[in-house]
Design an enzyme around this catalytic site. Structure first.
Site, short mmCIF file in Angstrom:
data_model
loop_
_atom_site.label_atom_id
_atom_site.label_comp_id
_atom_site.label_asym_id
_atom_site.label_seq_id
_atom_site.Cartn_x
_atom_site.Cartn_y
_atom_site.Cartn_z
N ASN A 139 0.82 -1.23 0.00
CA ASN A 139 0.00 0.00 0.00
C ASN A 139 0.85 1.27 0.00
O ASN A 139 0.45 2.31 0.53
CB ASN A 139 -1.00 0.01 1.17
CG ASN A 139 -2.11 1.07 1.04
OD1 ASN A 139 -2.62 1.56 2.04
ND2 ASN A 139 -2.50 1.43 -0.16
N CYS B 232 3.04 1.71 -3.11
CA CYS B 232 3.41 1.94 -4.52
C CYS B 232 2.20 1.83 -5.44
O CYS B 232 1.62 2.83 -5.84
CB CYS B 232 4.51 0.97 -4.97
SG CYS B 232 6.06 1.11 -4.04
N ARG B 233 1.80 0.60 -5.77
CA ARG B 233 0.78 0.42 -6.81
C ARG B 233 -0.60 0.91 -6.40
O ARG B 233 -1.25 1.64 -7.16
CB ARG B 233 0.71 -1.06 -7.23
CG ARG B 233 1.95 -1.52 -7.96
CD ARG B 233 2.01 -3.02 -8.04
NE ARG B 233 2.19 -3.61 -6.72
CZ ARG B 233 2.18 -4.91 -6.46
NH1 ARG B 233 1.95 -5.76 -7.45
NH2 ARG B 233 2.38 -5.35 -5.23
#
Ligand code: 4NP
Length: 163
Positions: free
Chosen positions: A14, A16-17
């Site tokens: 939770n 980066c992407r």
């Protein structure tokens, strides 16, 4: 009003992407007049709870005009399975983890983020690759994917209810 009004995007950390996807989705939904759609993100892991997104994720989003610096990481919770219409995983391991933790009484539907949005899976079965150990180009690649997801999500959420 769309039938699908709340989305939780899930990746591993939770940082980066999923925060990049959250930022891209919020921006595209706002632009499209779909600001009522609730978007949040969470990680299956707890290592980064309370932290802002990775500085490279913040910088990448900022290069594309989206500020995600105010987001804070949190871990997936049991009540997320009732609070959201959709739980959308960044990759296939995230998808397996979300499915495996599904509690009794869950109402959320669970899918891979790209598949839910209707983005063609040209590589990696539609998985958004983890950029954490990568470089700037890996983060840019993630941004391109989540921005494509966000545009496709707008199209999906605008479709009349037909099922
Ligand atoms: P994310 O990337 O799942 O896209 O947020 C990662 C962030 C942190 C770690 C792994 C992936 N980690 O191992 O700490």
């Amino acid at each position: 009003m769309s039938r699908e009004t709340s989305l939780l995007i899930v990746c591993l950390g939770n940082i980066c992407r999923s925060p990049m996807a959250e930022g891209a989705l919020r921006a595209r939904l706002e632009e499209a007049g779909l600001g009522h759609v609730r978007v949040d993100s969470a990680g299956t892991g707890d290592w980064h709870v309370g932290n802002p997104p990775d500085s490279r994720a913040i910088a990448t989003a900022a290069r594309h005009g989206v500020d995600i610096s105010g987001l804070r990481a949190r871990q997936l919770q049991a009540d997320d399975y009732r609070r959201f219409d959709w739980m959308l995983a960044a990759d296939l391991q995230n998808l397996r983890d979300v499915q495996a933790r599904k509690p009794d009484g869950a109402s959320a539907r669970i899918d891979l983020l790209t598949r839910w949005a209707g983005v063609p899976a040209d590589v990696g079965e539609g998985a958004i690759p983890d950029p954490y150990t990568g470089d700037r180009e890996d983060f840019e690649h993630v941004w391109r994917m989540v921005d494509e997801v966000a545009s496709a999500a707008v199209a999906r959420l605008r479709r009349p209810i037909d099922a």
